[in-house]
Design a protein around this motif. Structure first.
Motif, PDB file in Angstrom:
ATOM      1  N   ASP A 116       0.837  -1.212   0.000  1.00 22.38           N
ATOM      2  CA  ASP A 116       0.000   0.000   0.000  1.00 22.38           C
ATOM      3  C   ASP A 116       0.865   1.253   0.000  1.00 22.38           C
ATOM      4  O   ASP A 116       0.585   2.221  -0.718  1.00 22.38           O
ATOM      5  N   MET A 155       2.554   1.835  -3.280  1.00 20.25           N
ATOM      6  CA  MET A 155       1.569   2.260  -4.281  1.00 20.25           C
ATOM      7  C   MET A 155       1.113   3.703  -4.083  1.00 20.25           C
ATOM      8  O   MET A 155       0.565   4.309  -4.989  1.00 20.25           O
ATOM      9  N   ARG A 211      -0.166  -8.135  -5.524  1.00 24.33           N
ATOM     10  CA  ARG A 211      -1.566  -8.242  -5.117  1.00 24.33           C
ATOM     11  C   ARG A 211      -2.269  -9.394  -5.830  1.00 24.33           C
ATOM     12  O   ARG A 211      -3.039 -10.136  -5.222  1.00 24.33           O
ATOM     13  N   LEU A 249       6.236   2.309 -22.270  1.00 23.73           N
ATOM     14  CA  LEU A 249       5.745   3.680 -22.135  1.00 23.73           C
ATOM     15  C   LEU A 249       6.526   4.446 -21.061  1.00 23.73           C
ATOM     16  O   LEU A 249       6.922   5.595 -21.273  1.00 23.73           O
ATOM     17  N   ILE A 308       6.715   3.595 -30.830  1.00 25.06           N
ATOM     18  CA  ILE A 308       6.256   3.266 -29.476  1.00 25.06           C
ATOM     19  C   ILE A 308       4.803   2.811 -29.537  1.00 25.06           C
ATOM     20  O   ILE A 308       4.424   1.790 -28.977  1.00 25.06           O
ATOM     21  N   LEU A 309       3.991   3.602 -30.258  1.00 24.15           N
ATOM     22  CA  LEU A 309       2.568   3.263 -30.372  1.00 24.15           C
ATOM     23  C   LEU A 309       2.379   1.847 -30.897  1.00 24.15           C
ATOM     24  O   LEU A 309       1.629   1.049 -30.334  1.00 24.15           O
ATOM     25  N   VAL A 327       3.650  -0.863 -28.266  1.00 24.99           N
ATOM     26  CA  VAL A 327       2.802  -0.958 -27.080  1.00 24.99           C
ATOM     27  C   VAL A 327       1.421  -1.495 -27.451  1.00 24.99           C
ATOM     28  O   VAL A 327       0.869  -2.362 -26.765  1.00 24.99           O
ATOM     29  N   LEU A 328       0.882  -0.997 -28.550  1.00 33.34           N
ATOM     30  CA  LEU A 328      -0.450  -1.425 -28.989  1.00 33.34           C
ATOM     31  C   LEU A 328      -0.510  -2.940 -29.175  1.00 33.34           C
ATOM     32  O   LEU A 328      -1.423  -3.613 -28.694  1.00 33.34           O
ATOM     33  N   ASN A 378      -0.256  -4.871 -25.984  1.00 37.35           N
ATOM     34  CA  ASN A 378      -1.545  -4.824 -25.301  1.00 37.35           C
ATOM     35  C   ASN A 378      -2.547  -5.795 -25.931  1.00 37.35           C
ATOM     36  O   ASN A 378      -3.278  -6.487 -25.228  1.00 37.35           O
ATOM     37  N   LEU A 379      -2.575  -5.826 -27.262  1.00 35.23           N
ATOM     38  CA  LEU A 379      -3.485  -6.746 -27.953  1.00 35.23           C
ATOM     39  C   LEU A 379      -3.166  -8.184 -27.583  1.00 35.23           C
ATOM     40  O   LEU A 379      -4.047  -8.986 -27.290  1.00 35.23           O
ATOM     41  N   ASP A 432      -4.250  -8.851 -23.998  1.00 33.08           N
ATOM     42  CA  ASP A 432      -5.705  -9.012 -23.915  1.00 33.08           C
ATOM     43  C   ASP A 432      -6.141 -10.378 -24.420  1.00 33.08           C
ATOM     44  O   ASP A 432      -6.999 -11.032 -23.834  1.00 33.08           O
ATOM     45  N   ARG A 489      -5.259 -13.006 -22.002  1.00 30.97           N
ATOM     46  CA  ARG A 489      -6.181 -13.021 -20.865  1.00 30.97           C
ATOM     47  C   ARG A 489      -7.437 -13.820 -21.225  1.00 30.97           C
ATOM     48  O   ARG A 489      -7.893 -14.652 -20.453  1.00 30.97           O
ATOM     49  N   LYS A 522     -11.324  -9.731 -15.584  1.00 25.49           N
ATOM     50  CA  LYS A 522     -11.882  -8.570 -16.286  1.00 25.49           C
ATOM     51  C   LYS A 522     -10.801  -7.524 -16.500  1.00 25.49           C
ATOM     52  O   LYS A 522      -9.716  -7.612 -15.992  1.00 25.49           O
ATOM     53  N   ILE A 523     -11.186  -6.499 -17.259  1.00 28.62           N
ATOM     54  CA  ILE A 523     -10.270  -5.378 -17.419  1.00 28.62           C
ATOM     55  C   ILE A 523     -10.210  -4.618 -16.105  1.00 28.62           C
ATOM     56  O   ILE A 523     -11.235  -4.274 -15.543  1.00 28.62           O
ATOM     57  N   ALA A 524      -9.034  -4.376 -15.645  1.00 25.22           N
ATOM     58  CA  ALA A 524      -8.882  -3.520 -14.460  1.00 25.22           C
ATOM     59  C   ALA A 524      -7.438  -3.127 -14.323  1.00 25.22           C
ATOM     60  O   ALA A 524      -6.586  -3.702 -14.954  1.00 25.22           O
TER      61      ALA A 524
END
Lengths: 293, 316
Positions: free
Chosen positions: A131, A134, A170, A224, A268-269, A272-273, A276-277, A280, A283, A291-293
């Motif tokens: 905690d 963070m 966590r 990033l 970079i885009l 990173v993109l 991320n794909l 996802d 997942r 879920k997304i969080a």
């Protein structure tokens, strides 16, 4: 009585990995993401063959020239070829991405596993520490640590790793808390397995899915963060080209040479993109409940 | 209610003490310690020892920490190594500027992200949903400071619609319109990533709620879609949305470092960057402490808002 003929249906048993692959393959965007990521890794490996020029050779008579067939992405303020620098820069991004993510996952897994497995005051202590870490905005903390130990590629990697382990911690703790009470870990305990064996042989493999997903998405985030730190001059140091320090260079010439900042930014885009794909998609394939969080 | 807030406030105290211990330890891990900067390289060992004694640096670390701590809670954060100015007053000058920027970015992203997120979930797999999901995916995939650079290039240099830097035109600091005009690009730059993430949170939170039985019941009762979405679904989704939004506050404040640097915004982020390059340790320590306090307070605020939103939480 009628003869009942039992017909044996031949069906190959599928392993868990095959199931995951089947689910992953169905997600076209994720598959595409994975392919692009592999492509980018190949670019980084074969950078010396792909780059058309030496990334650090200056040519002051040809500075700030616009993109052309000789210089695909133009040249920067020292007449260096932007395309070759972008190609070489992929190495820095991937090195720091994998390195920092590895460090963060290692710390997060160890602390999370201990907290979730032992519970009680150990858990309390580790989670309160989490905690606290963070609560300090990460970028400020990163600036502070780098100012103390100096800016370099390796330091940036370590700093990002030791700041961003909290989320993994966590997640692993949560997984361990629920897995600890499952029958199979009680059975392992009953036959006399030691703590280390239960943690590494029984619990950790079952907690791998969210860790892999987290790791992949985290690489995207590290890239990033690294670009931001390099932009401030606190990441990889020149002459090593990183996309972040190329943006600093481009920022200086923003009004007269748009290409210097635009192409590293796009690089970079893209990287990173697609990380991320991929994350996802992983997942959805590995851990359909998350879920997304 | 006030009891709950008080109790929650008490929890923040050990967190802040923990943060101060971490920062203090870090400062003392620096090669040569913070005083190395103050003394420079060409100083005799004797003089160095004298300075250390004067500053109390020859004491054990816990003693040094206690002394630092007691002066800090009395508001004495020391003086800048570079300017000699008290750190506290420098922080007080900069803090409001950072708050203006981060709060505007935060409000802007909520105003844009939540309606789009709701719409996206209500019309899942529609064209609007697909476009919004795609754009938000792009939004979380590029560095916000690069967006800032592109925005400056287009709106400041090309079309000359907005200023590229600063908080106000020199001599027009009192003009609120002039200030707002300067705020547009930085706030959007800092808020852009949040727009994308908040939209994703809202969408997934809404989708989760919309699949619940009570939503089916509400529809079966013959309630209009509008009432179902806004009154039944959104009220409930808001609980999880608030939680995840609260978790992103440190990232929002951290983002000010880059945004302030790009737009020459005189806030804490830029102050931290300058202090880092000048190795001005009292300032670095002070900025970190203030930023941590702001973050912890913001989280406290979210927790309090949370109790209003979630009827299941009572505070007695």
């Amino acid at each position: 009585m009628k003869d009942i003929k039992l017909e044996k249906v031949e069906r190959k048993p599928t392993s868990q990995l095959q199931d995951v692959w089947k689910r992953f393959r169905r997600n076209k965007m994720a598959l595409f993401g994975g392919m692009v990521v592999v492509g980018l890794i190949l670019v980084a490996i074969f950078a010396p063959y792909i780059a058309t020029h030496n990334y650090s050779s200056q040519n002051l008579t040809n500075r700030l020239s616009a993109p052309s067939s000789e210089h695909f992405f133009g040249t920067d303020g020292y007449g260096r070829d932007v395309f070759s620098r972008v190609v070489w820069g992929s190495r820095v991004s991937l090195q720091i991405g994998f390195g920092a993510a590895g460090i963060a996952l290692l710390i997060g897994i160890i602390l999370g596993a201990i907290a979730g497995y032992y519970g009680g005051w150990v858990d309390n202590l580790i989670m309160r520490f989490t905690d606290i870490v963070m609560s300090i905005p990460a970028l400020f903390l990163a600036l502070t640590i780098i100012s103390l130990f100096g800016a370099s590629l390796v330091n940036t990697m370590i700093v990002i790793g030791i700041i961003y382990w909290t989320r993994t911690c966590r997640i692993v703790r949560g997984e361990f808390l629920s897995l600890r009470n499952k029958e199979f870990s009680e059975a392992a305990l009953a036959i006399g397995s030691g703590d280390a064996r239960i943690i590494f042989r029984h619990l950790l493999p079952n907690a791998m899915a969210p860790i892999i997903v987290q790791g992949t998405l985290f690489i995207a985030q590290v890239i990033l963060i690294e670009s931001g730190l390099s932009f401030l001059g606190l990441g990889a140091q020149p002459p090593v080209p990183s996309w972040g320090n190329m943006l600093t260079e481009g920022y200086k010439f923003l009004s007269i040479a748009w290409w210097i900042a635009t192409f590293p930014g796009l690089a970079i885009l893209v990287m990173v993109l697609f990380f991320n794909l991929l994350g996802d998609g992983l997942r959805d394939a590995l851990d359909p409940k998350q879920k997304i969080a | 209610m006030s009891k709950y807030i008080l109790r929650r406030l008490m929890i923040t105290i050990p967190i802040l003490i923990g943060i101060s211990i971490i920062l203090f330890t870090l400062m003392n891990l620096a090669p040569g310690g913070p005083e190395a900067v103050l003394m420079g390289d060409d100083i005799s060992a004797e003089a160095a020892a004298r300075i250390r004694t004067n500053l109390g640096l020859d004491q054990p670390l816990p003693v040094q920490y206690m002394r630092w701590f007691s002066s800090t809670i009395r508001g004495d954060l020391g003086n800048s190594f570079r300017t000699g100015e008290p750190v506290l007053s420098a922080l007080a000058d900069r803090l409001p500027n950072t708050l203006i920027l981060t709060l505007s970015a935060f409000m802007l992203s909520l105003i844009i992200a939540i309606p789009i997120g709701i719409l996206s979930a209500a019309k899942q797999y529609s064209l609007i949903d697909k476009v919004a999901t795609f754009v938000s995916f792009i939004g979380i995939s590029f560095p916000s400071f690069w967006l800032g650079i592109v925005l400056i290039l287009i709106f400041a240099f090309q079309f000359r619609l907005f200023p590229a830097s600063g908080m106000a035109t020199y001599g027009m600091e009192g003009d609120i319109l002039n200030r707002l005009h300067h705020l547009v690009l930085p706030a959007f730059t800092l808020g852009a990533v949040r727009i994308a993430t908040f939209m994703r949170f809202t969408r997934s939170g809404m989708l989760e709620v919309l699949s619940q039985d009570y939503i089916r019941t509400a529809r079966a009762k013959g309630l209009g879609e509008r009432v179902v979405i806004y009154k039944h679904a959104f009220r409930n989704a808001l609980i999880s949305i608030t939680t995840v939004i609260g978790l992103t506050i440190p990232a929002l404040i951290g983002g000010s470092v880059l945004t302030e640097t790009i737009f020459a915004w005189p806030g804490l982020g830029r102050m931290a960057v300058n202090a880092v390059f000048q190795r001005d340790y009292p300032v670095i320590m002070g900025v970190n402490m203030v930023v941590a306090i702001v973050t912890v307070m913001a989280n406290l605020g979210v927790d309090i808002i949370y109790t209003f939103i979630d009827p299941k939480i009572t505070y007695n």
